[in-house]
Motif scaffolding. Structure first.
Motif, PDB file in Angstrom:
ATOM      1  N   GLU A 120       0.799  -0.635   0.040  1.00 52.61           N
ATOM      2  CA  GLU A 120       0.000   0.130  -0.597  1.00 52.61           C
ATOM      3  C   GLU A 120       0.978   1.023   0.217  1.00 52.61           C
ATOM      4  O   GLU A 120       0.953   2.372  -0.586  1.00 52.61           O
ATOM      5  N   ILE A 121       1.996   1.157   0.588  1.00 50.97           N
ATOM      6  CA  ILE A 121       2.832   2.094   1.222  1.00 50.97           C
ATOM      7  C   ILE A 121       3.571   2.138  -0.462  1.00 50.97           C
ATOM      8  O   ILE A 121       3.921   3.423  -1.608  1.00 50.97           O
ATOM      9  N   GLN A 122       4.019   1.448  -1.270  1.00 49.85           N
ATOM     10  CA  GLN A 122       4.458   0.848  -2.486  1.00 49.85           C
ATOM     11  C   GLN A 122       3.495   1.915  -3.639  1.00 49.85           C
ATOM     12  O   GLN A 122       3.884   2.545  -4.511  1.00 49.85           O
ATOM     13  N   ASP A 123       2.354   1.718  -3.764  1.00 47.19           N
ATOM     14  CA  ASP A 123       0.857   2.249  -4.323  1.00 47.19           C
ATOM     15  C   ASP A 123       0.781   3.694  -4.378  1.00 47.19           C
ATOM     16  O   ASP A 123       0.584   4.336  -5.524  1.00 47.19           O
ATOM     17  N   GLU A 124       0.977   4.248  -3.054  1.00 52.35           N
ATOM     18  CA  GLU A 124       1.448   5.733  -2.903  1.00 52.35           C
ATOM     19  C   GLU A 124       2.558   6.664  -3.645  1.00 52.35           C
ATOM     20  O   GLU A 124       2.082   7.068  -3.561  1.00 52.35           O
ATOM     21  N   VAL A 125       3.664   5.320  -3.555  1.00 56.25           N
ATOM     22  CA  VAL A 125       4.791   6.222  -4.018  1.00 56.25           C
ATOM     23  C   VAL A 125       4.468   6.353  -5.478  1.00 56.25           C
ATOM     24  O   VAL A 125       4.903   7.814  -6.328  1.00 56.25           O
ATOM     25  N   GLN A 126       4.491   5.016  -5.990  1.00 59.78           N
ATOM     26  CA  GLN A 126       4.318   5.150  -7.555  1.00 59.78           C
ATOM     27  C   GLN A 126       3.328   6.101  -8.083  1.00 59.78           C
ATOM     28  O   GLN A 126       3.602   6.972  -9.256  1.00 59.78           O
ATOM     29  N   GLY A 127       2.050   6.702  -7.529  1.00 64.00           N
ATOM     30  CA  GLY A 127       0.867   7.179  -7.843  1.00 64.00           C
ATOM     31  C   GLY A 127       1.386   8.584  -7.384  1.00 64.00           C
ATOM     32  O   GLY A 127       1.202   9.449  -8.661  1.00 64.00           O
ATOM     33  N   GLU A 128       2.354   9.063  -6.816  1.00 63.35           N
ATOM     34  CA  GLU A 128       2.962  10.650  -7.003  1.00 63.35           C
ATOM     35  C   GLU A 128       3.843  10.610  -8.057  1.00 63.35           C
ATOM     36  O   GLU A 128       4.263  11.446  -8.469  1.00 63.35           O
ATOM     37  N   ILE A 129       3.970   9.411  -8.294  1.00 58.44           N
ATOM     38  CA  ILE A 129       5.703   9.374  -9.575  1.00 58.44           C
ATOM     39  C   ILE A 129       4.804   9.863 -10.592  1.00 58.44           C
ATOM     40  O   ILE A 129       4.659  10.808 -11.612  1.00 58.44           O
ATOM     41  N   GLU A 130       3.601   8.998 -10.489  1.00 60.71           N
ATOM     42  CA  GLU A 130       2.698   8.756 -11.828  1.00 60.71           C
ATOM     43  C   GLU A 130       2.467  10.560 -11.997  1.00 60.71           C
ATOM     44  O   GLU A 130       2.929  10.640 -13.124  1.00 60.71           O
ATOM     45  N   ARG A 131       1.796  11.075 -11.102  1.00 66.40           N
ATOM     46  CA  ARG A 131       1.149  12.314 -10.960  1.00 66.40           C
ATOM     47  C   ARG A 131       1.960  13.274 -11.054  1.00 66.40           C
ATOM     48  O   ARG A 131       1.702  13.841 -11.740  1.00 66.40           O
ATOM     49  N   VAL A 132       3.596  13.184 -10.352  1.00 62.57           N
ATOM     50  CA  VAL A 132       4.083  15.033 -10.835  1.00 62.57           C
ATOM     51  C   VAL A 132       5.552  14.600 -11.740  1.00 62.57           C
ATOM     52  O   VAL A 132       5.340  15.532 -12.625  1.00 62.57           O
ATOM     53  N   ILE A 133       5.772  13.425 -12.123  1.00 64.61           N
ATOM     54  CA  ILE A 133       7.042  13.131 -13.184  1.00 64.61           C
ATOM     55  C   ILE A 133       6.462  12.235 -13.963  1.00 64.61           C
ATOM     56  O   ILE A 133       6.729  12.887 -16.085  1.00 64.61           O
ATOM     57  N   GLY A 134       5.790  11.780 -14.276  1.00 59.75           N
ATOM     58  CA  GLY A 134       4.864  10.846 -15.192  1.00 59.75           C
ATOM     59  C   GLY A 134       5.801   9.752 -15.874  1.00 59.75           C
ATOM     60  O   GLY A 134       6.651   8.977 -14.761  1.00 59.75           O
ATOM     61  N   GLY A 135       6.409   9.480 -17.086  1.00 57.92           N
ATOM     62  CA  GLY A 135       7.454   8.629 -17.622  1.00 57.92           C
ATOM     63  C   GLY A 135       8.755   9.498 -18.282  1.00 57.92           C
ATOM     64  O   GLY A 135       9.045   8.333 -18.962  1.00 57.92           O
ATOM     65  N   ARG A 136       8.310  10.507 -17.635  1.00 55.85           N
ATOM     66  CA  ARG A 136       9.884  11.299 -17.789  1.00 55.85           C
ATOM     67  C   ARG A 136      11.053  10.330 -16.866  1.00 55.85           C
ATOM     68  O   ARG A 136      11.052  10.709 -15.487  1.00 55.85           O
ATOM     69  N   GLN A 137      12.046  10.906 -17.015  1.00 57.23           N
ATOM     70  CA  GLN A 137      13.612  10.246 -16.253  1.00 57.23           C
ATOM     71  C   GLN A 137      13.173  11.753 -15.229  1.00 57.23           C
ATOM     72  O   GLN A 137      13.341  12.788 -14.849  1.00 57.23           O
ATOM     73  N   PRO A 138      13.105  10.644 -13.793  1.00 55.96           N
ATOM     74  CA  PRO A 138      13.216  12.245 -12.096  1.00 55.96           C
ATOM     75  C   PRO A 138      14.897  12.853 -12.120  1.00 55.96           C
ATOM     76  O   PRO A 138      16.114  11.733 -13.024  1.00 55.96           O
ATOM     77  N   VAL A 139      14.409  13.831 -11.363  1.00 55.09           N
ATOM     78  CA  VAL A 139      15.743  14.677 -11.906  1.00 55.09           C
ATOM     79  C   VAL A 139      15.729  14.829  -9.656  1.00 55.09           C
ATOM     80  O   VAL A 139      15.026  14.848  -9.452  1.00 55.09           O
ATOM     81  N   ALA A 140      17.159  15.633  -9.328  1.00 58.47           N
ATOM     82  CA  ALA A 140      17.462  16.005  -7.966  1.00 58.47           C
ATOM     83  C   ALA A 140      16.316  16.450  -7.932  1.00 58.47           C
ATOM     84  O   ALA A 140      15.638  16.850  -6.907  1.00 58.47           O
ATOM     85  N   GLU A 141      15.671  17.537  -8.416  1.00 53.51           N
ATOM     86  CA  GLU A 141      14.782  18.672  -8.366  1.00 53.51           C
ATOM     87  C   GLU A 141      13.601  18.236  -8.073  1.00 53.51           C
ATOM     88  O   GLU A 141      12.937  19.166  -7.647  1.00 53.51           O
TER      89      GLU A 141
END
Length: 504
Positions: A331-352
């Motif tokens: 359930e915590i993994q779900d929350e992390v991945q949901g947040e990454i999808e909303r904010v970053i989408g499919g692009r490469q994450p960066v430190a910013e």
């Protein structure tokens, strides 16, 4: 007594000398105890002659034994590790007062026999005085240039995340052990910053380097090495000692080969990494005729190996804990991945992106707190007589600041024994700092690679969670994943296998 009887049977004269020496040690012990100013010195359990408080400690989990004793004797107390007197600091307020507010007074490193054997007072982690100050200044300055806070380091880490994802994809969603691949990725980041190069994951030298690092971290915290630190004359009877020293010699030999190659192509105008910067400074000091320069081959090899050992084990171990915890708490993994999808989408994450991913950032911080990688911390030593919490601690006293007691302080954390990202979130879901978050220690001896490690953890974790779903092997439930650590100098997860299922 059995040991003494055996010796007496071999040689009565040798046995008699040993018995006399034993009684002399006991006599001196009692003389020292009786002269101690008990009204000022921190309290503690009564020691036995020669053995000290060994009978009260579980050497397989020393940090737990020492933490338990603090609940009886207070946040500042004395324990005898064999004949050696050590002051233990427990709890956030006391540890902060010592390491931060009195950082100069508690700023030396207590160099135990095992660390002296393979550092010889050189390098960064286990040195003192001017050598430590100069090597730390050099490391911090050049980590900034080649690692921390610069775009170059981010590019190095992002490149390595691509290689690590490709390595995980090779398992096609089938169960595998993450240990080697994660360690190779983190080692390559250090290698790129130190030498300006990386290794392919099939490189046998890289495998051996990682194996030696993990072996040494595990054996350094073993019961036999702890006994050796208390009784150095036990060295011939401690197999782990020989293995640790041999491993370190092999590591130095390997780094020498790399550095000799760098010397042949050294360009003072274009340093490729930290090793080049050291060689350039060494060359300048030699040309100027400086005879007392600290930039010599011993400091070069020990400093580089310090960076590799500390940088690889702690960061790689934290990443392995993070993946295990995501599989354990889907359930915590779900929350992390949901947040990454909303904010970053499919692009490469960066430190910013960190500032826009508060939940993900909280999970990474909570992993470091919960996993408690270095529960004992590295031993400190007082530089002068100092008063703490009303007690006198004399100059030259060995001091252990229990980081486990800070990271799991009941007065600072709502649910200290549970994995709870909410420790770093306010009611609005925003990330909040907690001063009791000290996985890198604090004060003068704060880990010099903290900033680099923080960027690595964020970029590796977000990139992997963006790309994969981590689950237990088929037939294994989340509840079956064991979170009990394997105890060494650092706390590693027990060997485990996970499935990295590629996300669409």
């Amino acid at each position: 007594m059995a040991l003494i009887d055996a010796l007496l049977s071999q040689s009565s004269s040798t046995g008699a000398i040993l018995v006399l020496l034993l009684f002399l040690v006991i006599f001196l012990f009692f003389i020292n105890s009786s002269s101690q100013d008990e009204g000022k010195y921190p309290p503690g359990p009564k020691p036995l002659p020669l053995l000290g408080n060994l009978h009260t400690l579980d050497l397989k989990k020393s940090y737990m034994s020492l933490w338990e004793l603090s609940k009886r004797y207070g946040s500042v107390y004395t324990v005898h590790l064999g004949p050696k007197k050590v002051v233990i600091l427990s709890g956030y307020k006391t540890v902060k007062q010592a390491l931060v507010n009195l950082s100069e007074e508690f700023g030396d490193r207590d160099i135990t026999p095992i660390f002296h054997d393979f550092n010889q007072g050189y390098g960064i982690l286990f040195s003192n005085g001017e050598n430590w100050r100069e090597m730390r200044r050099f490391a911090l300055s050049n980590l900034r240039d080649f690692g921390m806070g610069k775009k170059r380091s981010e590019e190095i880490i992002i490149e390595e995340t691509q290689h690590l994802k490709e390595e995980f994809e090779k398992f096609e969603g089938k169960p595998f052990d993450t240990t080697l691949s994660v360690a190779m990725a983190v080692s390559n980041v250090i290698s790129a910053i130190a030498f300006g190069t990386r290794y392919e994951y099939t490189n046998i030298k890289l495998h051996h380097m990682i194996k030696r690092t993990y072996e040494n971290m595990k054996m350094t915290g073993s019961a036999s090495i702890q006994l050796y630190n208390m009784f150095p004359w036990l060295r011939p009877f401690v197999p782990n000692h020989k293995r640790i020293v041999n491993n370190f010699r092999e590591a130095v030999k390997q780094s020498e080969e790399v550095i000799n190659g760098l010397k042949k192509t050294l360009n003072p105008q274009e340093p490729r990494g930290i090793a080049d910067c050291f060689l350039i400074r060494q060359q300048k000091d030699e040309e100027s005729g400086k005879t007392d320069s600290l930039y010599h081959s011993m400091n070069l090899h020990y400093t580089i190996n310090n960076l590799f050992a500390a940088g690889t084990d702690t960061t790689a171990t934290t990443l392995r804990w993070s993946l295990l915890l995501m599989a354990r708490y889907p359930e915590i993994q779900d929350e992390v991945q949901g947040e990454i999808e909303r904010v970053i989408g499919g692009r490469q994450p960066v430190a910013e992106d960190r500032k826009n991913l508060p939940y993900t950032d909280a999970v990474i911080h909570e992993t470091q707190r919960f996993a408690n990688i270095v529960p004992l911390g590295a031993p400190h030593q007082t530089t002068c007589d100092v008063h703490l919490n009303g007690y006198l601690i004399k100059k030259g006293t060995s001091v252990f600041a229990l980081l486990v007691s800070v990271l799991k302080d009941e007065n600072e954390w709502e649910t200290p024994d549970s994995f709870n990202p909410g420790h770093f979130l306010n009611k609005q879901g925003q990330f909040v700092k907690n001063d009791a978050f000290m996985p890198f220690s604090a004060g003068r001896r704060l880990c010099p690679g903290e900033s680099l490690a923080r960027v690595e953890l964020f970029l590796f974790f977000t990139s992997l969670l963006q790309h994969f779903r981590f689950t237990p092997p088929p037939g294994v439930s989340e509840d079956d994943l064991d979170l009990t650590p394997v105890v060494g100098f650092t706390l590693n997860p027990k060997p485990y296998k996970l499935c990295a299922i590629k996300r669409s």
